[in-house]
Write an enzyme that holds these catalytic residues in place. Structure first.
Site, mmCIF file in Angstrom:
data_model
loop_
_atom_site.group_PDB
_atom_site.id
_atom_site.type_symbol
_atom_site.label_atom_id
_atom_site.label_comp_id
_atom_site.label_asym_id
_atom_site.label_seq_id
_atom_site.Cartn_x
_atom_site.Cartn_y
_atom_site.Cartn_z
ATOM 1 N N ARG A 1 28.744 26.546 44.183
ATOM 2 C CA ARG A 1 28.675 27.839 43.368
ATOM 3 C C ARG A 1 29.079 27.951 42.167
ATOM 4 N NH1 ARG A 1 30.762 31.422 48.274
ATOM 5 N NH2 ARG A 1 30.603 33.168 46.570
ATOM 6 N N LYS B 1 34.640 40.725 42.213
ATOM 7 C CA LYS B 1 33.699 41.596 41.880
ATOM 8 C C LYS B 1 33.319 42.860 42.998
ATOM 9 C CE LYS B 1 30.583 38.477 41.142
ATOM 10 N NZ LYS B 1 31.426 37.296 41.471
ATOM 11 N N ARG C 1 38.699 34.652 52.638
ATOM 12 C CA ARG C 1 37.905 36.220 52.641
ATOM 13 C C ARG C 1 37.206 36.320 54.193
ATOM 14 N NH1 ARG C 1 33.285 37.231 48.537
ATOM 15 N NH2 ARG C 1 32.497 35.246 48.922
ATOM 16 N N ARG D 1 31.707 34.400 55.613
ATOM 17 C CA ARG D 1 30.407 33.924 54.976
ATOM 18 C C ARG D 1 30.098 32.415 55.069
ATOM 19 N NH1 ARG D 1 29.898 37.109 49.231
ATOM 20 N NH2 ARG D 1 29.154 35.299 48.508
ATOM 21 N N ARG E 1 22.064 36.762 36.589
ATOM 22 C CA ARG E 1 23.032 35.692 36.907
ATOM 23 C C ARG E 1 22.618 34.603 35.988
ATOM 24 N NH1 ARG E 1 25.060 36.641 42.003
ATOM 25 N NH2 ARG E 1 26.711 34.912 42.654
HETATM 26 P P1 AP5 Z 1 35.256 39.366 46.414
HETATM 27 O O1 AP5 Z 1 35.490 40.770 45.691
HETATM 28 O O2 AP5 Z 1 34.632 39.314 47.700
HETATM 29 O O3 AP5 Z 1 34.647 38.542 45.168
HETATM 30 P P2 AP5 Z 1 33.396 38.376 44.433
HETATM 31 O O4 AP5 Z 1 33.556 38.098 42.901
HETATM 32 O O5 AP5 Z 1 32.538 39.729 44.869
HETATM 33 O O6 AP5 Z 1 32.857 37.183 45.158
HETATM 34 P P3 AP5 Z 1 31.305 36.614 45.768
HETATM 35 O O7 AP5 Z 1 31.837 35.365 46.466
HETATM 36 O O8 AP5 Z 1 30.787 37.911 46.453
HETATM 37 O O9 AP5 Z 1 30.644 36.619 44.402
HETATM 38 P P4 AP5 Z 1 29.424 35.449 44.156
HETATM 39 O O10 AP5 Z 1 29.072 36.073 42.777
HETATM 40 O O11 AP5 Z 1 29.658 34.188 44.526
HETATM 41 O O12 AP5 Z 1 28.480 36.012 45.398
HETATM 42 P P5 AP5 Z 1 27.554 37.196 45.508
HETATM 43 O O13 AP5 Z 1 27.218 37.675 47.011
HETATM 44 O O14 AP5 Z 1 26.830 37.722 44.191
HETATM 45 O O15 AP5 Z 1 36.819 38.758 46.428
HETATM 46 C C1 AP5 Z 1 36.892 37.587 47.107
HETATM 47 C C2 AP5 Z 1 37.970 37.481 48.073
HETATM 48 O O16 AP5 Z 1 39.326 37.924 47.311
HETATM 49 C C3 AP5 Z 1 38.181 38.630 49.079
HETATM 50 O O17 AP5 Z 1 38.704 38.174 50.402
HETATM 51 C C4 AP5 Z 1 38.923 39.563 48.503
HETATM 52 O O18 AP5 Z 1 39.652 40.573 49.415
HETATM 53 C C5 AP5 Z 1 40.135 38.994 47.873
HETATM 54 N N1 AP5 Z 1 40.499 39.533 46.705
HETATM 55 C C6 AP5 Z 1 39.784 40.284 45.801
HETATM 56 N N2 AP5 Z 1 40.280 40.724 44.513
HETATM 57 C C7 AP5 Z 1 41.780 40.109 44.793
HETATM 58 C C8 AP5 Z 1 42.815 40.505 44.193
HETATM 59 N N3 AP5 Z 1 43.073 40.966 42.895
HETATM 60 N N4 AP5 Z 1 44.013 39.716 44.667
HETATM 61 C C9 AP5 Z 1 43.772 38.998 45.850
HETATM 62 N N5 AP5 Z 1 42.702 38.904 46.649
HETATM 63 C C10 AP5 Z 1 41.570 39.491 45.947
HETATM 64 O O19 AP5 Z 1 26.098 36.152 45.675
HETATM 65 C C11 AP5 Z 1 25.872 35.071 47.027
HETATM 66 C C12 AP5 Z 1 24.472 34.395 46.571
HETATM 67 O O20 AP5 Z 1 23.565 35.145 46.748
HETATM 68 C C13 AP5 Z 1 24.646 33.487 45.235
HETATM 69 O O21 AP5 Z 1 25.541 32.193 45.546
HETATM 70 C C14 AP5 Z 1 23.124 33.336 45.437
HETATM 71 O O22 AP5 Z 1 22.786 32.248 46.225
HETATM 72 C C15 AP5 Z 1 22.743 34.397 45.790
HETATM 73 N N6 AP5 Z 1 22.538 35.377 44.761
HETATM 74 C C16 AP5 Z 1 23.143 36.730 44.615
HETATM 75 N N7 AP5 Z 1 22.571 37.111 43.340
HETATM 76 C C17 AP5 Z 1 21.456 36.442 42.858
HETATM 77 C C18 AP5 Z 1 20.717 36.370 41.693
HETATM 78 N N8 AP5 Z 1 20.858 37.523 40.860
HETATM 79 N N9 AP5 Z 1 19.981 35.604 41.487
HETATM 80 C C19 AP5 Z 1 19.846 34.466 42.258
HETATM 81 N N10 AP5 Z 1 20.385 34.315 43.265
HETATM 82 C C20 AP5 Z 1 21.416 35.341 43.559
#
Ligand code: AP5
Length: 225
Positions: free
Chosen positions: A171, A13, A127, A160, A88
């Protein structure tokens, strides 16, 4: 263009959001990124959020609602936005409709990056994230030009805390129980654009752009073309 990006942890994402936001000239609003900034800055909200995020759980809905409402009220969202990580759960989805309704807006599309669990752990364990601007890298798939250093801002890359294997499992469980039901929620509203998130970053980006172009191509009334 008012977009939500939905998908499991590690689906890509953040990676796709950066490209889409640049292409369409709309701000990338990452709630995870905003929480990580608050944690790094040691704000009262960051101190509360830290243990929750590092355990892989969700920060309370009212905290997230306040944060998103304030961010969407900023001037740079007038031409649109890309929300990454919000909503979420179903409660947050209803809150988002209410926030947008208050601004006289509606969502245009929800891009759903569909990705299997097996690959997720591999993507997340490799990552690395820029400690300065938050840009995502991967040790194999998307390495920086200079090891350990961000191509964009030159800050050091870090792993991270919530990418530890047991936290990733938590997660994924939280995603399956609370976030995945949003796929059906948005499908029923006719907003869901499902994207296969397997393949290279460039391939997935092409699919996203194609889904958005198809969805947004102008309909000319009375035209036979
Ligand atoms: P990346 O693009 O970083 O993936 P992502 O989907 O953004 O993964 P996240 O782990 O950031 O998502 P998440 O939803 O768990 O975390 P968030 O920060 O929102 O890609 C991942 C890796 O793969 C990278 O190394 C990239 O280079 C590689 N990659 C990408 N595309 C690729 C491809 N096509 N081919 C090969 N490699 C590739 O949330 C974190 C925490 O914050 C949550 O767990 C929660 O505690 C809190 N939080 C956030 N939002 C809320 C909310 N709305 N409500 C409550 N808590 C919240």
């Amino acid at each position: 263009m008012r977009l939500v990006l939905l998908g499991p942890p590690g689906a890509g994402k953040g990676t796709q959001a950066a490209a889409i936001s640049k292409r369409y000239g709309i701000p990338h609003i990452s709630t995870g990124g905003m929480l990580r900034e608050a944690i790094a800055a040691g704000t009262p909200m960051g101190l509360t959020a830290r243990t929750i995020v590092e355990a892989g759980n969700l920060v309370p809905d009212d905290v997230m609602a306040g944060m998103v409402r304030e961010r969407l009220s900023a001037a740079d969202t007038a031409r649109g936005f890309l929300l990454d990580g919000y909503p979420r759960n179903l409660g947050q989805a209803v809150t988002l409709e209410s926030i947008l309704g208050g601004l006289g807006w509606k969502l245009d599309h929800v891009l759903y990056l569909a990705f299997g669990d097996a690959e997720i752990v591999r993507r997340l364990s490799g990552r690395r994230t820029c400690g300065g601007c938050g840009a995502p890298y991967h040790v194999e798939n998307a390495p920086p030009r200079r090891e350990g250093t961000c191509d964009s801002c030159g800050a050091s890359l870090v792993q991270r805390a919530d990418d530890a294997e047991d936290v990733v499992k938590r997660r994924l469980k939280v995603y399956g129980e609370l976030t995945e039901p949003l796929v059906e929620f948005y499908r029923r509203r006719g907003l869901l654009r499902e994207i296969d998130a397997a393949g290279s970053v460039a391939e997935v980006e092409r699919r996203c752009v194609a889904a958005l172009s198809g969805a947004t191509s102008p309909v000319v009334s009375g035209s036979s073309t």
